[in-house]
Scaffold this motif. Structure first.
Motif, mmCIF file in Angstrom:
data_model
loop_
_atom_site.group_PDB
_atom_site.id
_atom_site.type_symbol
_atom_site.label_atom_id
_atom_site.label_comp_id
_atom_site.label_asym_id
_atom_site.label_seq_id
_atom_site.Cartn_x
_atom_site.Cartn_y
_atom_site.Cartn_z
ATOM 1 N N LEU A 5 0.835 -1.208 0.000
ATOM 2 C CA LEU A 5 0.000 0.000 0.000
ATOM 3 C C LEU A 5 0.864 1.250 0.000
ATOM 4 N N LEU A 16 -2.077 -0.507 -5.169
ATOM 5 C CA LEU A 16 -3.358 -0.624 -4.494
ATOM 6 C C LEU A 16 -4.007 -1.994 -4.709
ATOM 7 N N MET A 68 -4.938 -4.523 -1.696
ATOM 8 C CA MET A 68 -6.293 -4.957 -1.361
ATOM 9 C C MET A 68 -6.403 -6.487 -1.366
ATOM 10 N N LEU A 104 -12.692 1.887 2.414
ATOM 11 C CA LEU A 104 -12.971 1.830 0.978
ATOM 12 C C LEU A 104 -13.870 2.980 0.541
ATOM 13 N N ARG A 162 -11.882 6.155 0.842
ATOM 14 C CA ARG A 162 -10.543 5.988 0.271
ATOM 15 C C ARG A 162 -9.444 6.294 1.297
ATOM 16 N N TYR A 212 -7.326 4.177 3.120
ATOM 17 C CA TYR A 212 -6.990 2.754 3.148
ATOM 18 C C TYR A 212 -6.269 2.320 4.425
#
Length: 640
Positions: free
Chosen positions: A34, A39, A43, A89, A92, A94
């Protein structure tokens, strides 16, 4: 090489530990990718961490919800973690997904520790079951035949050779021997057994071959009863554990109920918009997550465990730290616990013209040919003395041993044996030996032929299982720490038990006990004092160790079963460490209480800030994680 069946067994036994490890690795890789800006990979890795680390907690939480209609902390953790991930999420942000994964990792580690405790219990039962052989040698139609223990039937005749384990409880129908019963009954000296005497499974046969007859089913043997008692005592949850479980479920129910309320009602009551409502509800679930409460306990307990390990005190689980600091009564086994468990010559009294060296030389010359434990103790006492070999050595079972040393007939044995050759034993020496016997010591007389005629007394020796030098001081320190009652429970005879108790300062003695009797004494003490410790070392102590609030085993002298069953092990057999362990327990609980106050204080402040709208989710996470770090560092103070 690992085969599929090996991997399956490993996964089954250590799956919880493996899940926590993999979750931690995936979490680190997700955080790393990350920060690199990858990204998609981040995830994917974090999703895998959620699934692998949270599967068991989710399963347990849902099972509790469906079957018992109750919420627990496992389900609360999953809700909080998924809430953080969803919000991350949505906005945004994270790093919130990372916070959720950390929550899952903490609970995965907790599940791994719980799984280890359960496996330890299973190992203790397997160790008990391995104490007896799988087969027995029986006589059928005049021929010896090996059969599995479970196939034995009442009436079968069993042959046991010298040095072998007794396979099951039975009666002697032929033969004579001494049996080492210390592990089963706690008796410090080998016991002489002959026709019609009962022998116990798991005891060790001495020098004589025995023919036994099975008089009851093998499943009813003493060792099997010990196994069942250990199973029963270890499966009973202590009240403190039940309280913790109830607290967790009530806490989870309150938090989830409030979370649902905050997610639905504010728009109708206070006119909040839905985005603010969901944001505050998820922030509430994150800051109310009990991570700081969990960190308030485990680091403290683990630090105390590490501290104890450096001092030779092995705590098998953190819960026992609390209990050992609350102990109000302690029961000590005798043989191998308050005593060394090894026979030693403690007195050598020569008679007439003879010296101590003469007594030891004559006795050791004969006993060097004997395998009897008393003989070994005499030989060890004469290790620094030169003696000549004996001729025509003959052991007389139950009496003593005789032989020729430098053309003189020498006898070593009990008073009855020596009295056959010396009708009038010296009265002053008889008085002394009677005093020794009252103290629980075994007396061995030495006599030899005179140059003129007949026999004369050379002297006498006293052999005993010696009291540990630190035992008396340990009892004094425990009384100063506030222990209300200290008792001795032993399978040995009343005379020996009271002698040892008097030497160490114990007033109440329970002697000649079988394992179930010891268990009963511990239960009675628990009804009076609630928190009771048991200190022991033998197989016969295993049920009492399991039943006690805190079971303490001697690490060097202790049997495998005692070590597996106990909660605390004194690795160097130093009794004085019991007081050190109690101090660690009290200090750890003091720190735990401090940490809980801090953790709850932070949660309360964060909740108030969330309700007033003065904090955002990142601040809530920082406060939440900061309180966790703070109480963790507080717990690490015990490492000093």
């Amino acid at each position: 090489m690992l085969y599929p069946q090996h991997l399956t067994k490993f996964t089954k036994e250590h799956g919880d530990t493996l899940a926590a490890l993999v979750c931690g690795v995936l979490l680190f890789l997700g955080w790393f990718t990350l920060h690199l800006g990858w990204l998609g990979w981040a995830m994917l890795l974090l999703t895998a961490a959620y699934v692998i680390g949270g599967y068991e907690s989710a399963r347990e939480g849902l099972t509790t919800l469906v079957k018992e209609k109750q919420l627990d902390v496992d389900l609360l953790m999953i809700v909080a973690a998924l809430g953080a991930a969803s919000l991350g999420l949505w906005r945004r942000e994270y790093h919130l997904i990372i916070d959720g994964a950390i929550l899952i990792l903490i609970f995965a580690i907790s599940g791994a520790l719980e799984g280890y405790a359960m496996r330890r219990t299973e190992r203790s039962i397997r160790s008990l079951m391995s104490l007896t052989p799988d087969t027995a040698r029986i006589l059928r139609q005049g021929r010896e035949e090996l059969v599995p223990i479970h196939q034995l039937q009442v009436g079968d005749e069993i042959i046991v050779k010298p040095g072998e384990l007794i396979p099951t409880d039975a009666l002697i129908v032929s033969g004579y021997s001494t049996l080492n019963q210390a592990a089963i009954t706690g008796e410090s000296l080998p016991v002489e057994k002959t026709v019609n005497d009962e022998v116990f499974a798991g005891t060790i046969n001495g020098y004589g071959a025995l023919k036994l007859k099975l008089h009851k089913p093998a499943s009813s043997s003493l060792i099997q009863r010990v196994i069942r008692l250990v199973e029963q005592a270890q499966t009973e949850a202590p009240p403190s554990q039940e309280f913790i479980e109830r607290f967790e479920r009530k806490y989870a129910l309150i938090i989830v109920t409030l979370g649902v309320f905050l997610a639905i009602m504010p728009p109708f009551i206070w006119g909040w918009d839905w985005e603010t409502t969901i944001y505050r509800a998820l922030t509430f679930l994150v800051v109310a997550s009990p991570c700081a409460l969990m960190a308030a306990i485990m680091p403290t307990l683990l630090s105390a465990i590490a501290n104890g390990a450096r001092q030779g005190i092995l705590f098998k689980n953190g819960a026992q730290l609390e209990k050992i600091g609350q102990v109000r009564a302690i029961a000590f086994d005798k043989t191998g616990t308050l005593t060394t468990g090894e026979l030693q010559v403690c007195e050598v009294i020569p008679y007439g013209k003879y010296s101590q060296t003469d007594v030891l030389t004559a006795a050791a010359s004969l006993e060097s040919y004997s395998e009897h434990p008393i003989g070994k103790a005499i030989v060890q006492a004469a290790a620094n003395i030169d003696w000549v070999g004996a001729l025509e050595v003959q052991a007389i079972p139950g009496k003593g041993i005789s032989g020729i040393i430098q053309d003189q007939q020498v006898m070593v044995g009990n008073a009855a044996f020596i009295g056959e050759y010396v009708p009038e034993l010296p009265q002053d020496l008889q008085n002394l030996t009677q005093f020794w016997e009252q103290e629980g010591k075994t007396v061995v007389w030495v006599a030899q032929t005179r140059r003129e005629d007949g026999y004369e007394i050379v002297g006498a020796l006293a052999i005993a299982d010696m009291v540990r030098t630190e035992a008396a001081e340990t009892i004094k320190r425990l009384r100063k720490l506030g222990v209300a009652e200290i008792v001795m429970i032993t399978g040995d005879n009343q005379r020996t038990a009271h002698s040892v108790a008097q030497a160490v300062g114990i007033d109440r003695v329970y002697a000649e006990l079988l394992p179930e009797d010891k268990l009963s004494v511990i239960s009675d003490l628990q009804q009076k004092y609630q928190t009771v410790a048991m200190v022991g070392d033998g197989i016969n102590d295993a049920p009492a160790l399991a039943q006690a609030s805190v079971g303490i085993a001697m690490g060097v002298a202790g049997s495998d079963v005692a070590l597996e069953t106990a909660d605390v092990v004194l690795m160097a057999d130093k009794l004085e460490k019991i007081a050190v362990a109690m101090h660690l327990g009290r200090r750890s609980q003091s720190i735990v209480k401090q940490n809980i106050v801090v953790a709850l204080g932070f949660i309360l402040l964060l909740l108030i800030g969330n309700f007033l709208g003065n904090i955002n989710l990142p601040i809530g996470v920082i406060g939440h994680e900061g309180s966790t770090v703070l109480v963790t560092l507080s717990g690490l103070r015990l490492l000093k």
